[in-house]
Design a protein around this motif. Structure first.
Motif, short mmCIF file in Angstrom:
data_model
loop_
_atom_site.label_atom_id
_atom_site.label_comp_id
_atom_site.label_asym_id
_atom_site.label_seq_id
_atom_site.Cartn_x
_atom_site.Cartn_y
_atom_site.Cartn_z
N MET A 1 -7.00 14.87 2.94
CA MET A 1 -6.79 15.34 4.07
C MET A 1 -5.24 15.58 4.34
SD MET A 1 -9.53 13.29 6.54
CE MET A 1 -10.99 12.88 5.97
N ASN A 2 -4.68 16.29 3.53
CA ASN A 2 -3.14 16.48 3.43
C ASN A 2 -2.34 15.41 3.58
OD1 ASN A 2 -4.10 19.26 3.36
ND2 ASN A 2 -4.24 19.05 5.62
N SER A 3 -2.90 13.99 3.22
CA SER A 3 -1.78 12.93 3.34
C SER A 3 -2.19 12.14 1.96
CB SER A 3 -1.97 12.26 4.59
OG SER A 3 -1.50 11.00 4.73
N ARG A 4 -1.09 11.39 1.65
CA ARG A 4 -1.23 10.42 0.62
C ARG A 4 -1.41 8.93 1.15
NH1 ARG A 4 1.76 14.63 -1.44
NH2 ARG A 4 0.95 15.24 -3.51
N SER A 5 -1.47 8.78 2.59
CA SER A 5 -1.31 7.39 3.11
C SER A 5 -2.87 6.77 2.90
CB SER A 5 -1.26 7.65 4.83
OG SER A 5 0.14 7.55 5.01
N THR A 6 -2.67 5.42 2.92
CA THR A 6 -3.97 4.61 2.75
C THR A 6 -4.41 4.44 4.10
OG1 THR A 6 -2.82 3.40 0.84
CG2 THR A 6 -4.75 2.44 1.62
N CYS B 1 6.36 13.01 0.11
CA CYS B 1 6.15 12.01 -0.99
C CYS B 1 5.80 10.59 -0.38
CB CYS B 1 7.56 11.72 -1.79
SG CYS B 1 7.90 12.94 -2.93
N ALA B 2 5.03 9.75 -1.06
CA ALA B 2 4.54 8.58 -0.55
C ALA B 2 5.51 7.42 -0.96
CB ALA B 2 3.28 8.09 -1.10
N SER B 3 5.74 6.47 -0.51
CA SER B 3 6.53 5.43 -0.64
C SER B 3 5.51 4.00 -0.76
CB SER B 3 7.72 5.13 0.17
OG SER B 3 7.08 4.58 1.49
N LEU B 4 6.00 2.90 -1.39
CA LEU B 4 5.02 1.85 -1.43
C LEU B 4 5.63 0.83 -0.28
CD1 LEU B 4 2.88 0.29 -2.91
CD2 LEU B 4 4.62 -1.01 -4.43
N GLU B 5 4.64 0.78 0.63
CA GLU B 5 5.13 -0.27 1.64
C GLU B 5 4.75 -1.79 1.40
OE1 GLU B 5 4.21 0.45 6.26
OE2 GLU B 5 2.41 -1.00 5.64
N SER C 1 0.87 -1.17 -0.08
CA SER C 1 -0.04 0.10 0.10
C SER C 1 0.89 1.29 0.12
CB SER C 1 -0.87 0.04 1.34
OG SER C 1 -0.04 0.06 2.32
N LEU C 2 0.33 2.44 -0.47
CA LEU C 2 1.23 3.51 -0.49
C LEU C 2 0.89 4.21 0.78
CD1 LEU C 2 0.35 5.13 -3.98
CD2 LEU C 2 2.14 4.14 -3.29
N GLN C 3 1.94 4.78 1.46
CA GLN C 3 2.17 5.17 2.46
C GLN C 3 3.05 6.36 2.86
OE1 GLN C 3 -0.19 4.45 4.99
NE2 GLN C 3 -0.79 2.31 4.32
N ASP C 4 2.68 7.30 3.53
CA ASP C 4 3.69 8.71 3.62
C ASP C 4 3.85 8.50 5.28
OD1 ASP C 4 1.32 9.96 4.72
OD2 ASP C 4 1.31 11.40 2.90
N GLU C 5 4.22 10.04 5.82
CA GLU C 5 4.46 9.91 7.21
C GLU C 5 3.26 10.23 7.98
OE1 GLU C 5 7.54 12.56 8.01
OE2 GLU C 5 9.05 11.71 6.56
N GLY C 6 2.13 10.25 7.41
CA GLY C 6 0.72 10.15 8.22
C GLY C 6 -0.19 11.31 8.19
N ARG C 7 -1.42 11.14 8.32
CA ARG C 7 -2.43 12.03 8.36
C ARG C 7 -2.88 12.64 9.56
NH1 ARG C 7 -5.05 8.82 5.66
NH2 ARG C 7 -4.72 9.66 3.44
N TYR C 8 -2.06 13.88 9.73
CA TYR C 8 -2.17 14.68 11.11
C TYR C 8 -3.08 15.79 10.91
CZ TYR C 8 1.85 12.01 12.35
OH TYR C 8 2.77 10.98 12.76
N GLY C 9 -3.73 16.06 12.20
CA GLY C 9 -4.67 17.18 12.08
C GLY C 9 -6.36 16.86 11.98
N TYR C 10 -6.41 15.33 11.99
CA TYR C 10 -7.78 15.10 12.04
C TYR C 10 -8.23 14.11 12.88
CZ TYR C 10 -7.56 17.30 7.46
OH TYR C 10 -7.20 18.30 6.63
N GLN C 11 -7.35 13.75 14.20
CA GLN C 11 -7.53 12.91 15.16
C GLN C 11 -8.93 13.16 15.95
OE1 GLN C 11 -3.29 12.66 16.13
NE2 GLN C 11 -3.61 10.71 16.66
N GLN C 12 -8.98 14.45 16.14
CA GLN C 12 -10.24 14.99 16.76
C GLN C 12 -11.53 14.52 16.37
OE1 GLN C 12 -8.40 17.01 15.09
NE2 GLN C 12 -9.42 18.51 13.98
N ALA C 13 -11.42 14.18 14.85
CA ALA C 13 -12.58 13.88 14.18
C ALA C 13 -12.72 12.33 13.99
CB ALA C 13 -12.75 14.60 12.90
#
Length: 310
Positions: free
Chosen positions: A126-131, A51-55, A13-25
């Motif tokens: 949401m500002n991230s390319r993570s899956t 940039c995303a990498s392929l994990e 799966s494609l992942q980056d450093e994470g999707r921050y700023g939306y945990q409150q939701a």
């Protein structure tokens, strides 16, 4: 079309450093399990941090490159090869158009990270390319790769900035088994002094039902002095929870955003990549360190990675 998925492998799966700023939701951070290897692969091919990498997990995919590319593989050694020829790890290499990247026997670790110069061309959510696998959004269609998928990479006509690893590279796989370092959590003092020592002296095994959401540990049963109910609180990657059965759980990259179990400890961020490379059945011991020590280790790791950019 840049990459064609000839075989999806086990879980890619494609992942980056994470999707921050939306945990409150209630939106989990997700992101690469081993963020050190993810960052290192992107740095080696001259990519930016977002940039995303392929994990790639355990059993790697087969990918045909329809356009030439500069790639790097970091993390687990899954015997990568291009058209049957071995591919070096932790090194930027050029891949001609038409060639096929495949993987063989797992030699070490659990997760490899493939970075392509220019990055994978997917729109951020949401500002991230993570899956986000549980909610099925982000990355490539919110899921693991399947046979017949086509990944698009950005233009590779610009030359990648060469990166050379210094000799003092942090060891992702220590030769001798080293404890995973922890900081005391909010509810650490709910354990008696004797129970704290028993926990730190115990050897735990990662359970078979562990995944990207959490590692269930099997071993010494840990109990609190007063088993009272607690309100749900924020949790994060590396939080070590103590459920009623006394078998600790380490929350991982896809963890939920809140939880009601006691938070007895938190894994130091510098050891999360090593934890991410462990498998069900592997054994773990823990060592308690201070917040100051954990911060200093994180600063040293960040400084080492930043040195690759100069």
């Amino acid at each position: 079309m840049s990459l064609e998925v000839l075989h999806p492998g086990m879980a890619s799966s494609l992942q980056d450093e994470g999707r921050y700023g939306y945990q409150q939701a209630g939106v989990p951070v997700c992101g690469a399990m081993d963020r050190y290897s993810h960052r290192l692969a992107n740095l080696l091919v001259g990519n930016q941090r977002d940039c995303a990498s392929l994990e790639i997990t355990l059993l790697g995919p087969r990918l045909r490159f329809w356009r030439r590319a500069v790639i790097a593989l970091c993390g687990a050694d899954l015997s990568p090869h291009i058209d049957g020829q071995p591919v070096p790890m932790q090194q930027a290499i050029s891949v001609p158009a038409g060639t096929v990247l495949g993987f063989g026997q797992r030699r070490q670790g659990a997760r490899a990270y493939l970075a392509v110069h220019g990055g994978f061309h997917v729109s951020p959510t949401m500002n991230s390319r993570s899956t986000c696998l549980m909610a099925q959004f982000g990355g490539f269609a919110g899921r693991y790769l399947r046979q017949g998928d086509h990944l698009v990479t950005r233009s590779a006509f610009a030359n990648a900035t060469p990166r050379v690893l210094p000799f003092n590279a942090p060891a992702l796989f220590p030769r001798e088994q080293q404890p995973i370092r922890l900081m005391a959590g909010r509810h650490w003092q709910q354990l008696s002094a004797d129970m704290q020592q028993r926990f730190l002296a115990a050897v735990y095994r990662i359970g078979q039902d562990s995944n990207r959401m959490g590692y269930r540990l099997e071993g010494e049963v840990i109990t609190r002095e007063q088993a009272r109910e607690l309100p749900s609180e924020a949790v994060d990657y590396g939080t070590l929870q103590l459920p009623p059965d006394g078998q600790p759980i380490i929350l991982m990259a896809d963890a939920q955003t809140t939880g009601g179990y006691p938070k007895i400890a938190h894994v130091a961020s510098v050891d999360l990549p090593r934890l991410a490379q462990m498998l069900p059945g592997d054994e773990i011991q823990f060592r308690l360190i201070s917040v100051d020590q954990a911060q200093q280790l994180a600063i040293e790791r960040a400084a080492w990675l930043n040195a690759l950019c100069t």
